[in-house]
Design a protein around this motif. Structure first.
Motif, PDB file in Angstrom:
ATOM      1  N   ALA A 130       0.931  -1.231  -0.439  1.00  0.00           N
ATOM      2  CA  ALA A 130      -0.225  -0.076  -0.094  1.00  0.00           C
ATOM      3  C   ALA A 130       0.959   1.113  -0.426  1.00  0.00           C
ATOM      4  O   ALA A 130       0.732   2.688  -0.190  1.00  0.00           O
ATOM      5  CB  ALA A 130      -0.682   0.548   1.268  1.00  0.00           C
ATOM      6  N   LEU A 131       2.278   1.204   0.238  1.00  0.00           N
ATOM      7  CA  LEU A 131       3.154   2.393   0.524  1.00  0.00           C
ATOM      8  C   LEU A 131       4.596   1.958   0.298  1.00  0.00           C
ATOM      9  O   LEU A 131       5.106   1.534   1.619  1.00  0.00           O
ATOM     10  CB  LEU A 131       2.670   2.793   1.824  1.00  0.00           C
TER      11      LEU A 131
ATOM     12  N   PRO B 205       1.684   4.039  -4.724  1.00  0.00           N
ATOM     13  CA  PRO B 205       2.056   4.766  -3.560  1.00  0.00           C
ATOM     14  C   PRO B 205       3.909   5.181  -2.459  1.00  0.00           C
ATOM     15  O   PRO B 205       4.458   3.985  -2.494  1.00  0.00           O
ATOM     16  CB  PRO B 205       1.247   5.643  -2.597  1.00  0.00           C
ATOM     17  N   TYR B 206       4.552   6.243  -2.122  1.00  0.00           N
ATOM     18  CA  TYR B 206       5.612   5.856  -1.786  1.00  0.00           C
ATOM     19  C   TYR B 206       6.031   7.219  -1.037  1.00  0.00           C
ATOM     20  O   TYR B 206       4.838   8.504  -1.501  1.00  0.00           O
ATOM     21  CB  TYR B 206       6.975   5.973  -2.303  1.00  0.00           C
TER      22      TYR B 206
ATOM     23  N   ALA C 193       2.577  10.804   3.983  1.00  0.00           N
ATOM     24  CA  ALA C 193       2.496  10.842   2.658  1.00  0.00           C
ATOM     25  C   ALA C 193       0.999   9.832   1.751  1.00  0.00           C
ATOM     26  O   ALA C 193       0.706  10.134   1.117  1.00  0.00           O
ATOM     27  CB  ALA C 193       3.817   9.236   2.349  1.00  0.00           C
ATOM     28  N   CYS C 194       0.814   9.285   3.118  1.00  0.00           N
ATOM     29  CA  CYS C 194      -0.613   8.763   3.344  1.00  0.00           C
ATOM     30  C   CYS C 194      -2.024   9.671   3.002  1.00  0.00           C
ATOM     31  O   CYS C 194      -3.016   9.931   2.136  1.00  0.00           O
ATOM     32  CB  CYS C 194      -1.658   7.931   4.382  1.00  0.00           C
ATOM     33  N   GLY C 195      -0.948  10.728   3.473  1.00  0.00           N
ATOM     34  CA  GLY C 195      -1.924  11.879   2.800  1.00  0.00           C
ATOM     35  C   GLY C 195      -2.243  12.713   1.768  1.00  0.00           C
ATOM     36  O   GLY C 195      -3.445  12.771   1.406  1.00  0.00           O
ATOM     37  N   ARG C 196      -1.212  13.078   1.230  1.00  0.00           N
ATOM     38  CA  ARG C 196      -0.692  12.882  -0.222  1.00  0.00           C
ATOM     39  C   ARG C 196      -1.778  12.608  -0.964  1.00  0.00           C
ATOM     40  O   ARG C 196      -2.754  13.197  -1.845  1.00  0.00           O
ATOM     41  CB  ARG C 196       0.046  13.261  -0.420  1.00  0.00           C
ATOM     42  N   TYR C 197      -1.665  10.850  -0.503  1.00  0.00           N
ATOM     43  CA  TYR C 197      -2.416   9.763  -1.921  1.00  0.00           C
ATOM     44  C   TYR C 197      -3.706   9.847  -1.411  1.00  0.00           C
ATOM     45  O   TYR C 197      -4.728   9.193  -1.745  1.00  0.00           O
ATOM     46  CB  TYR C 197      -1.525   8.549  -2.204  1.00  0.00           C
TER      47      TYR C 197
ATOM     48  N   ALA D 204      -9.571   8.046   6.862  1.00  0.00           N
ATOM     49  CA  ALA D 204      -9.325   8.198   5.447  1.00  0.00           C
ATOM     50  C   ALA D 204      -8.985   9.675   5.252  1.00  0.00           C
ATOM     51  O   ALA D 204      -9.017  10.910   6.243  1.00  0.00           O
ATOM     52  CB  ALA D 204     -10.054   8.282   4.610  1.00  0.00           C
ATOM     53  N   VAL D 205      -7.056   9.906   5.371  1.00  0.00           N
ATOM     54  CA  VAL D 205      -6.282  11.182   5.753  1.00  0.00           C
ATOM     55  C   VAL D 205      -6.262  11.759   4.277  1.00  0.00           C
ATOM     56  O   VAL D 205      -5.669  11.658   3.399  1.00  0.00           O
ATOM     57  CB  VAL D 205      -5.326  10.867   5.799  1.00  0.00           C
ATOM     58  N   GLY D 206      -7.289  12.227   3.861  1.00  0.00           N
ATOM     59  CA  GLY D 206      -6.986  13.446   2.882  1.00  0.00           C
ATOM     60  C   GLY D 206      -5.764  14.466   2.742  1.00  0.00           C
ATOM     61  O   GLY D 206      -5.038  15.353   3.618  1.00  0.00           O
TER      62      GLY D 206
END
Length: 366
Positions: free
Chosen positions: A78-79, A106-107, A342-346, A354-356
């Motif tokens: 996932a990352l 995603p990275y 990074a999770c927020g960006r993706y 859900a992190v926007g």
């Protein structure tokens, strides 16, 4: 949730030392420089990052070698948490992000373009200069036989695309033409790349950690590099000797002050040029940016590190973790903050949330 930790270990990258094509190969009589593996990750760092990520992810460590593409394609994480530096060329830090983009994974951290620009010091400085962000006057020189007559002196001679003080030694500051020619000859021969020759700035030196993303990145407490703590007679720079010889875990060099003892005005000016640099170069998630004052006390950008080192132990004097600790982070919370950004960006859901991209900085891992 699966995360792949992509790293360049000292052991793994040592295998690649003689895989360089053509005339750039080293042989037994012509060994690579002693600091060739300086940017590669220690087993201790790889283990510490892995343990930190395990708070939120099922972690799969992956060496960033020629097999990384196939392993990532098979894993489909996932990352990717990327700390891989690789060894050769101005695009070496871009290898893993490029693979991730090819595979749609995603990275963490900046994209291949930003990483390549920042590693090639002249390209980064050209962009900063266009945007009127102060940085030392410079020349790029291919060989000792091509030194222009207008090189400012004193200057500092560096390999064009290296980090971790590679190629920057106690004798790297030159004050005359003969010295300049000698250093250019030495560095181009040893590192097989052009050099950048910058006007040497005589003022105080700082390094500044940044976490987050546009428009509101977090500027961590500023670290000062205190040249007065260097051995008597040493050149006032953070050289290879200062980083790897004079400073050891058993006898640490008390060279860093964090937070730096500076006025509010100077702090504001340093933070302003760091923030502008972060935005102009489109850096993502994290960075460490080096700053030095000129003879008038004005901050100038020295180096931009969008893939900063994160040695885990305080006695290792790794500047980004040091600044993060001063801001209240643990090592684990620093690593997870980068993953969270990074999770927020993706728009990746992390721990049931859900992190926007817009709320990425404010989100917390619970």
């Amino acid at each position: 949730m699966k995360a792949a930790l992509l790293y360049s270990s000292k052991t793994g990258m040592a295998v690649s030392l003689n895989c360089r094509p053509g005339e750039d190969r080293w042989d037994e009589e012509d060994e690579p420089p002693l600091d060739m593996l300086a940017e590669c990750d220690s087993d201790e760092t790889i283990s510490a990052v892995r343990k930190s990520l395990q708070q939120c992810f099922q972690v799969f460590p992956v060496e960033a070698d020629e097999r990384a593409y196939a392993r990532l394609k098979r894993l489909k994480p996932a990352l990717v948490f990327n700390i891989a530096e690789r060894l050769y060329g101005p695009s070496r830090e871009s290898h893993i992000p490029t693979i991730c983009e090819m595979l749609g994974i995603p990275y963490t951290g900046s994209d291949p373009l930003t990483l390549g620009i920042c590693l090639d010091k002249s390209r980064a400085k050209e962009i900063l200069s266009y945007h009127r962000i102060p940085n030392p006057e410079f020349r790029v020189i291919e060989s000792a036989g091509e030194i222009p007559v207008d090189v400012p002196l004193p200057s500092i001679v560096k390999p064009l695309y290296e980090g971790s003080s590679k190629g920057i030694k106690d004798n790297s500051v030159v004050r005359g033409e003969a010295e300049l020619r000698e250093r250019v000859r030495e560095v181009t021969a040893l590192y097989r790349q052009p050099v950048i020759v910058e006007r040497f700035l005589s003022g105080r030196e700082f390094t500044v950690g940044v976490l987050g993303n546009y428009p509101d990145p977090e500027i961590l407490p500023i670290v000062e590099i205190d040249h007065s703590q260097l051995p008597s007679g040493a050149t006032p720079i953070y050289s290879y000797e200062a980083k790897w010889i004079w400073d050891t875990p058993k006898k640490p060099l008390e060279i860093f002050k964090c937070p730096a003892d500076i006025t509010k005005d100077l702090r504001a000016r340093i933070e302003d040029i760091v923030r502008r640099t972060f935005f102009v170069l489109r850096i993502k998630d994290w960075a460490r940016i080096d700053v030095r004052l000129d003879e008038r006390g004005e901050p100038n950008i020295l180096e931009v590190n969008p893939l900063p080192g994160i040695l885990p132990n305080p006695e290792d004097n790794s500047c980004l973790p040091k600044a993060a600790r001063a801001a209240g982070y643990t090592y684990t919370s620093l690593v997870l903050r980068v993953a969270e950004e990074a999770c927020g960006r993706y728009g990746i859901q992390l721990r049931g949330r859900a992190v926007g991209a817009a709320e990425g900085r404010a989100a917390s891992i619970e």
